[in-house]
Design a protein around this motif. Structure first.
Motif, PDB file in Angstrom:
ATOM      1  N   ASN A  91      12.423  -3.825 -10.768  1.00 37.03           N
ATOM      2  CA  ASN A  91      10.861  -4.185 -11.417  1.00 37.03           C
ATOM      3  C   ASN A  91      10.161  -3.597 -10.256  1.00 37.03           C
ATOM      4  OD1 ASN A  91      11.270  -6.286  -9.153  1.00 37.03           O
ATOM      5  ND2 ASN A  91      12.414  -7.624 -10.448  1.00 37.03           N
ATOM      6  N   MET A  92       8.771  -4.259 -10.895  1.00 35.12           N
ATOM      7  CA  MET A  92       7.870  -3.670  -9.706  1.00 35.12           C
ATOM      8  C   MET A  92       7.978  -4.194  -8.468  1.00 35.12           C
ATOM      9  SD  MET A  92       6.250  -1.719 -12.061  1.00 35.12           S
ATOM     10  CE  MET A  92       5.043  -1.157 -10.668  1.00 35.12           C
ATOM     11  N   LYS A  93       8.316  -5.407  -8.273  1.00 33.18           N
ATOM     12  CA  LYS A  93       8.470  -5.985  -6.927  1.00 33.18           C
ATOM     13  C   LYS A  93       9.531  -5.234  -6.092  1.00 33.18           C
ATOM     14  CE  LYS A  93       5.527  -9.702  -6.051  1.00 33.18           C
ATOM     15  NZ  LYS A  93       4.873  -9.672  -4.920  1.00 33.18           N
ATOM     16  N   HIS A 147       8.280  -1.680  -5.090  1.00 29.65           N
ATOM     17  CA  HIS A 147       7.094  -1.826  -3.953  1.00 29.65           C
ATOM     18  C   HIS A 147       7.691  -2.293  -2.832  1.00 29.65           C
ATOM     19  CE1 HIS A 147       4.021  -4.281  -1.544  1.00 29.65           C
ATOM     20  NE2 HIS A 147       3.471  -3.320  -1.742  1.00 29.65           N
ATOM     21  N   TYR A 197       0.665  -4.608  -3.239  1.00 26.04           N
ATOM     22  CA  TYR A 197       1.375  -4.641  -4.428  1.00 26.04           C
ATOM     23  C   TYR A 197       0.427  -4.278  -5.818  1.00 26.04           C
ATOM     24  CZ  TYR A 197       3.977  -6.549  -8.460  1.00 26.04           C
ATOM     25  OH  TYR A 197       4.634  -6.687  -9.630  1.00 26.04           O
ATOM     26  N   ASP A 198      -0.771  -4.580  -5.775  1.00 26.66           N
ATOM     27  CA  ASP A 198      -1.744  -4.318  -6.811  1.00 26.66           C
ATOM     28  C   ASP A 198      -1.858  -3.012  -6.915  1.00 26.66           C
ATOM     29  OD1 ASP A 198      -1.546  -7.270  -7.259  1.00 26.66           O
ATOM     30  OD2 ASP A 198      -3.467  -7.633  -6.425  1.00 26.66           O
ATOM     31  N   PHE A 253      -0.323  -0.501  -5.733  1.00 28.67           N
ATOM     32  CA  PHE A 253       0.988   0.288  -6.055  1.00 28.67           C
ATOM     33  C   PHE A 253       1.122   0.142  -7.580  1.00 28.67           C
ATOM     34  CE2 PHE A 253       5.661   0.333  -6.950  1.00 28.67           C
ATOM     35  CZ  PHE A 253       6.016   1.626  -6.050  1.00 28.67           C
ATOM     36  N   VAL A 254       1.112  -1.071  -8.038  1.00 25.11           N
ATOM     37  CA  VAL A 254       1.396  -1.219  -9.428  1.00 25.11           C
ATOM     38  C   VAL A 254       0.177  -0.505 -10.535  1.00 25.11           C
ATOM     39  CG1 VAL A 254       1.268  -2.852 -11.671  1.00 25.11           C
ATOM     40  CG2 VAL A 254       2.324  -3.424  -9.410  1.00 25.11           C
ATOM     41  N   ARG A 255      -1.081  -0.478 -10.063  1.00 24.31           N
ATOM     42  CA  ARG A 255      -2.190   0.314 -10.775  1.00 24.31           C
ATOM     43  C   ARG A 255      -1.903   1.782 -10.472  1.00 24.31           C
ATOM     44  NH1 ARG A 255      -6.183  -1.382  -8.099  1.00 24.31           N
ATOM     45  NH2 ARG A 255      -6.821   0.441  -6.708  1.00 24.31           N
ATOM     46  N   MET A 261       1.026   3.286 -10.356  1.00 21.90           N
ATOM     47  CA  MET A 261       2.130   3.285 -11.199  1.00 21.90           C
ATOM     48  C   MET A 261       1.850   3.570 -12.732  1.00 21.90           C
ATOM     49  SD  MET A 261       5.615   3.482 -11.485  1.00 21.90           S
ATOM     50  CE  MET A 261       6.727   3.418 -12.674  1.00 21.90           C
ATOM     51  N   HIS A 262       0.992   2.710 -13.138  1.00 17.45           N
ATOM     52  CA  HIS A 262       0.545   2.642 -14.392  1.00 17.45           C
ATOM     53  C   HIS A 262      -0.421   3.715 -14.867  1.00 17.45           C
ATOM     54  CE1 HIS A 262       1.666  -1.859 -14.885  1.00 17.45           C
ATOM     55  NE2 HIS A 262       2.852  -1.098 -14.642  1.00 17.45           N
TER      56      HIS A 262
END
Length: 281
Positions: A154-156, A159, A173-174, A176-178, A180-181
């Protein structure tokens, strides 16, 4: 003076190309600052000093130039901005540094308290290389080509893996998610393919807040009975598979009765394997 219209399309391309050829923003600002000159205002208008609404008079006047075909041409401020493809705020910053006799320096990404600072390019490259190193698999039953990570990720977890591999990056984390998407079309986990429509319909009823408790209890009971029947069916399949391994005179077949063209699947199986005992239900 229509300064912008005084240049041909080739000359405009030459001017903007000179800016784009710079290695970084500091080189761009240094080049742009060299094309600005300033001098003190020669004459001020008489003003009523008691009136606070009157703005402060200008201290300096500025002249703007562009370089094209080896020549320096004087232009107005609007043409200077449009020909170089920059903003008015950027020009005002260069003017202020020019008066202070300072060279422009890019301060983006240097303040920890600012949320809108630029992220260094090597951070993007490290995230890109990390995501590319994770094994993915595609979907065989989908028209669109999309890849998925393993279902145990998962994303966690991703990361934490990235931070462990790149502890000096300090990527949140935020972010890294942005990243990624916005740059990758990769999903997490195996998508649901060939799922049971009966189960999905009952689960949808259980999640629907508009339905009353009585309807949800009926849906929960139907789902429980359906799951017990499915469990009994798969246990039977396992028994037949084990029996086929133990006995040579027993064969097991799995078929979809709604898809076959034969009116009687049992007759079809008997004709296909004469002399072999067939277990079917």
């Amino acid at each position: 003076m229509r300064c912008f219209d005084a240049f041909s399309s080739e000359q405009k391309t030459q001017i903007i190309s000179r800016i784009n050829e710079c290695d970084n923003k500091n080189d761009q600002d240094s080049y742009l600052q060299c094309l600005i000159q300033y001098h003190a205002v020669e004459r001020h208008r008489s003003r009523n000093k008691t009136t606070e609404s009157i703005p402060k008079p200008k201290t300096y006047s500025y002249e703007y130039y562009v370089k094209v075909s080896g020549e320096t041409v004087k232009v107005c401020k609007a043409a200077y901005i449009n020909l170089h493809g920059i903003s008015k705020k950027r020009v005002e910053r260069l003017q202020k540094l020019l008066v202070q006799d300072k060279l422009p320096k890019d301060e983006r990404g240097r303040s920890a308290s600012s949320r809108h600072n630029a992220i260094p390019g090597d951070i993007f490259l490290s995230i890109h290389d990390f995501i590319k190193s994770i094994p993915v698999h595609d979907v065989h039953y989908s028209d669109t080509k999309k890849y998925y990570f393993s279902s145990n990720l998962n994303m966690k977890i991703l990361h934490n893996m990235f931070i462990t591999k790149n502890p000096q990056s300090g990527v949140k984390y935020d972010f890294f998610v942005r990243c990624m998407h916005e740059n990758f079309n990769i999903g997490l986990g195996q998508p649901q393919v060939d799922v049971c429509g009966y189960c999905e319909e009952r689960k949808t009823k259980l999640r629907n807040p508009a339905l009353c408790d009585a309807v949800k209890r009926v849906a929960a009971g139907e789902l429980s009975i359906h799951n017990r029947r499915a469990k009994k069916f798969y246990h039977k399949m396992q028994e037949v598979q084990q029996l086929c391994k133990e006995r040579d005179d027993v064969a097991g077949f799995v078929f979809d009765s709604s898809a076959t063209t034969h009116s009687c699947p049992r007759d079809f199986l008997l004709s296909a394997a004469e002399g072999v005992r067939i277990l079917c239900s």
